[in-house]
Scaffold this motif. Structure first.
Motif, PDB file in Angstrom:
ATOM      1  N   ALA A 347     -57.729  -9.761  48.960  1.00 32.64           N
ATOM      2  CA  ALA A 347     -58.375  -8.503  48.303  1.00 32.64           C
ATOM      3  C   ALA A 347     -59.251  -8.084  49.060  1.00 32.64           C
ATOM      4  CB  ALA A 347     -57.515  -8.081  47.475  1.00 32.64           C
ATOM      5  N   ALA A 348     -60.529  -8.952  49.332  1.00 30.32           N
ATOM      6  CA  ALA A 348     -61.458  -8.987  49.849  1.00 30.32           C
ATOM      7  C   ALA A 348     -61.658  -8.221  51.480  1.00 30.32           C
ATOM      8  CB  ALA A 348     -62.489  -9.175  49.742  1.00 30.32           C
ATOM      9  N   LYS A 349     -60.547  -8.706  51.798  1.00 30.49           N
ATOM     10  CA  LYS A 349     -60.676  -8.217  53.307  1.00 30.49           C
ATOM     11  C   LYS A 349     -59.934  -6.728  53.761  1.00 30.49           C
ATOM     12  CE  LYS A 349     -61.828 -12.029  55.002  1.00 30.49           C
ATOM     13  NZ  LYS A 349     -63.134 -12.320  55.151  1.00 30.49           N
ATOM     14  N   ASN A 350     -59.699  -6.338  52.499  1.00 30.90           N
ATOM     15  CA  ASN A 350     -59.498  -4.740  53.009  1.00 30.90           C
ATOM     16  C   ASN A 350     -60.498  -3.896  52.524  1.00 30.90           C
ATOM     17  OD1 ASN A 350     -58.600  -2.316  52.454  1.00 30.90           O
ATOM     18  ND2 ASN A 350     -56.983  -2.619  51.064  1.00 30.90           N
ATOM     19  N   THR A 351     -61.687  -3.895  53.652  1.00 29.99           N
ATOM     20  CA  THR A 351     -63.386  -3.854  53.757  1.00 29.99           C
ATOM     21  C   THR A 351     -63.282  -2.765  53.611  1.00 29.99           C
ATOM     22  OG1 THR A 351     -63.507  -3.914  55.782  1.00 29.99           O
ATOM     23  CG2 THR A 351     -63.838  -6.108  54.679  1.00 29.99           C
ATOM     24  N   GLY A 352     -63.937  -1.312  53.137  1.00 29.77           N
ATOM     25  CA  GLY A 352     -64.208  -0.059  53.086  1.00 29.77           C
ATOM     26  C   GLY A 352     -64.630   0.040  54.456  1.00 29.77           C
ATOM     27  N   GLU A 353     -65.728  -0.433  54.727  1.00 34.01           N
ATOM     28  CA  GLU A 353     -66.259   0.501  56.115  1.00 34.01           C
ATOM     29  C   GLU A 353     -65.022  -0.241  57.825  1.00 34.01           C
ATOM     30  OE1 GLU A 353     -68.980  -3.871  55.751  1.00 34.01           O
ATOM     31  OE2 GLU A 353     -67.757  -1.851  54.632  1.00 34.01           O
TER      32      GLU A 353
END
Lengths: 394, 356
Positions: A347-353
């Motif tokens: 899930a962390a690979k869905n980053t904001g920037e």
């Protein structure tokens, strides 16, 4: 077979029978064979294509992902190891010595856990190859919580399947009432928890004797079983905040033990429900015979019942393992830094920037899929029929 | 084969058992002597298996006491009763080899491996399966499984040996063979045995004493010969014997049984408005129509092999007679039947009790 045999006379069988009920294995007509294998092929494609897609995407980079759907490596696009490199090579902690140290911690923690679950576990160091950390965390948590869950759950299921319980409904209500009073006394009046809970417990046993025979309505095994299953009806999101607060209060946030315990509890209803069915289907004579032979309940359970429910046990274990391995919601609340699991990595690979880093996400997913496949292959050997052959009658 | 040193007596005292509203065992009293072979015989639902399960401890009686050797075991757990049981379904542990199955009772008692192996071999030898020890139950035939179950039951030399229809899953030929083997084994080991069956031949051949149950009530407890020669009531009389006893309805007046216009002299004294006369087919014989105690037309004549079974119409009733195999009477012929006075039983129709 004789000519008059009904089952083999094509003209006497309906179209549906001709299509779906082969007269015998290997006796399908060529057309039926082609049809059957085509359908199976299409189905396999549906099942396997996402895995293929994940694997090839892990060998893409930003341009090949963004420029459109490419499916065939070396023809549509040039595969690259960039995603894998970013997960392993470019992580400064992904060295042999760091992983070795982590491996030692893993073994140490496992040993400690087996000896006593409350003795301090050495925390996995966060300064380590991220994917390795997450992988070992997931591994330890899944294995231990599945083990605990299947062990306790199958014992509960066996008890429900073989022992008749009849707790009085009123007594349960008395217990709940006293529990509420104890909690109230501890939280608002400021009584020490050990004092209030022992007074409450003593009061409960006193009332149990005093009110003996007063309550008439009792719960049966079926009610208890349903109560256990009903714990799974509630969506986990409803209880996750109280659970977070609870673990915070006892200082167990971000520990393996918290997740192991929580997963074991969350999956218990499924284990109990599945294993209950397997236990009730066992011929009871085997257990009666063992009883007369002088075996204790525990021995019957270990030596007679569990080996005979091995297929069910394997299936249940596999299901529980996968549920723990994929769990996201509890992990995201309770495992913030040190015990991060694989789903959180994904899930962390869905980053904001930078948006979704599909290629890195897919690399992690591939790493995540492999142990499940291995486990499935190992356990399906046990999921076979015919364990009970020769038990009763001929 | 050495004898068993522990032969226990078994006593049921006023044992009752009901499942919900259904009473399956009423006022059941039974005393079994040490070393005795007692067969509980009855139709399905007669409560015979329930009685056995109460003795084993798998079922709790609703009332009454059970004693093994003067020790009240009513509330004792099965494993402390020193009883072993052979189930109808054999109940072998399918995941264990034959050797492990047989030695399981010793294993749970924590016996040393070497002693256990020796005992296993000797038990297996007693039932002639010593060459099957490495196999699994699924690789055995029905008769072999039966032997494994027997070996498992005798290995720890229990004080009482229970068998719940152990032969009923075998084919007829094997059943006869195993029956003889069981009888031989019981006799040579001298172990107290209680055996449940619905098969009267098993009961008659195996038992020292037979207990006949019907609807949860003990009808008669006696030696096989006594049960055959002196049935206590109509139920026992009809249950034992093949082909079954003939019954004729009528009345009893001053020792004469009156039915279908004939008065038959009996050895019974007493009066009964409604009585039943019973006579076994093998105790009757065919004679010329004038010589018989009674006469009637042949309904049918069946050749069984060593004898012919002749059924004769007599008023509203029919009487079957075992005739010599060369008897040539045809359907419709009139014949006489001789009934011996001493082989004639009379029962009171109101309660089924034997009148003497």
């Amino acid at each position: 077979m004789s000519k008059t045999s009904y089952r083999f006379q094509k003209s006497q069988r309906t179209l549906m029978q001709q299509m779906f009920e082969a007269p015998a294995i290997g006796k399908m007509s060529p057309m039926a064979k082609i049809l059957a294998y085509t359908l199976l092929g299409v189905w396999s494609f549906f099942v396997l294509f996402p895995i293929y897609w994940v694997v090839i995407t892990s060998f893409k980079d930003m341009t090949t992902v963004n420029q459109g759907p490419f499916y065939i490596p070396f023809i549509d696009f040039q595969p690259t190891l960039e995603a894998w490199r970013s997960q392993f090579n470019e992580d400064p902690f992904c060295t042999v010595s760091a992983i070795g140290r982590q491996l030692w911690l893993l073994v140490y923690n496992s040993a400690v856990f087996v000896v006593s679950p409350v003795v301090a576990l050495n925390p996995m160091e966060p300064q380590i190859c991220k994917i390795y950390l997450a992988f070992t965390n997931s591994f330890v948590i899944s294995i231990f919580s599945t083990g605990l869950c299947v062990l306790v759950g199958s014992m509960a299921a066996y008890a429900l399947a073989r022992i008749k319980y009849a707790p009085r409904f009123g007594n349960i209500m008395v217990f709940v009432l006293l529990l509420i009073i104890v909690i109230f006394a501890t939280t608002y009046v400021g009584a020490p928890w050990w004092a209030s809970s022992s007074v409450g417990l003593a009061l409960f046993f006193f009332l149990l004797r005093a009110l003996r025979g007063y309550f008439k309505m009792s719960l049966k095994n079926g009610d208890i079983l349903f109560w256990i299953i009903s714990q799974r009806i509630l969506p986990p999101i409803v209880v996750v905040i109280p659970i977070y607060v609870m673990f915070q209060a006892v200082g167990m946030l971000d520990t393996h033990f918290a997740l192991i315990l929580l997963y074991a509890v969350a999956n218990m209803p499924i284990v109990v429900w599945l294993m209950y069915d397997f236990f009730t289907n066992l011929p009871i004579e085997l257990e009666e015979s063992a009883q007369l032979d002088g075996a204790t309940r525990l021995r019957i359970f270990w030596e007679i019942v569990l080996p005979l429910t091995r297929p069910g046990l394997a299936a249940t274990t596999l299901l529980t393992l996968v549920l723990c391995w994929n769990e996201y919601l509890f992990a995201v609340f309770l495992a913030t830094v040190k015990v991060q699991t694989m789903p959180i990595m994904v899930a962390a690979k869905n980053t904001g920037e930078k948006g979704i880093l599909w290629w890195e996400m897919c690399a992690i997913i591939v790493v995540m899929i492999i142990p499940v496949i291995i486990m499935a292959i190992l356990l399906t050997r046990f999921i076979s029929k015919g364990v009970l052959m020769g038990a009763v009658k001929g | 084969m050495q004898g068993f040193d522990r032969q226990a007596a078994v006593r049921f005292e006023n044992v009752e058992k009901s499942f919900g509203d259904v009473k399956v065992l009423r006022n059941f009293d039974l005393e079994v002597q040490p070393g005795e072979f007692v067969v509980l015989l009855g139709a399905s639902g007669s409560g015979k298996t329930t009685a056995l399960r109460i003795l084993s401890g798998l079922e709790k009686p609703s009332g009454g006491q059970v004693y093994i050797d003067e020790e009240n075991v009513t509330d004792v757990l099965p494993k402390y009763r020193d009883i072993s049981m052979v189930f109808q379904s054999y109940a072998l542990y399918p995941h264990k080899t034959v050797a492990d199955n047989i030695s399981f009772p010793l294993k749970v008692r924590g016996m040393v491996k070497s002693d256990m192996d020796a005992a296993t071999l000797s038990a297996a030898k007693q039932v002639q399966i010593e060459d099957l020890l490495a196999r699994y139950p699924r690789e055995l035939s029905g008769g072999q499984r039966q032997r494994v179950a027997l070996a498992r039951a005798i290995i720890r030399q229990p004080s009482v040996f229970l068998m719940d229809e152990p032969l009923s899953n075998l084919d007829a030929k094997l059943r006869g063979h195993m029956r003889a083997q069981l009888k031989h084994m019981q006799k040579s080991m001298g172990i107290t045995t209680i055996y449940v069956t619905h098969d009267q031949i098993e009961a008659m051949t195996l038992a020292h004493r037979v207990a006949i149950l019907e609807k949860g009530v003990l009808q008669q407890l006696a030696t096989p010969a006594e049960i055959y020669n002196n049935p206590a009531n109509l139920f026992v009389a009809q249950f034992i014997g093949s082909p079954p006893m003939n019954v004729v309805h009528g009345s009893l007046n001053e020792g004469q049984f009156i039915t279908n216009g004939v008065a038959i002299q009996t050895s019974v004294t007493g009066q009964a408005e409604k009585a039943i006369m019973g006579v076994r087919p093998e105790d009757c014989s065919i004679a010329a129509s004038a010589e018989g105690t009674l006469s009637g037309e042949i309904f049918t004549n069946e050749l069984i092999g060593d004898h012919a079974l002749v059924t004769v119409d007599w008023g509203d009733d029919q009487i079957s007679v075992k005739a010599p195999k060369d008897f040539a009477g045809e359907q419709g012929d009139t014949v006489g039947i001789i009934i011996h006075r001493d082989s004639l039983f009379v029962f009171d129709e109101s309660n089924g009790q034997r009148m003497r």
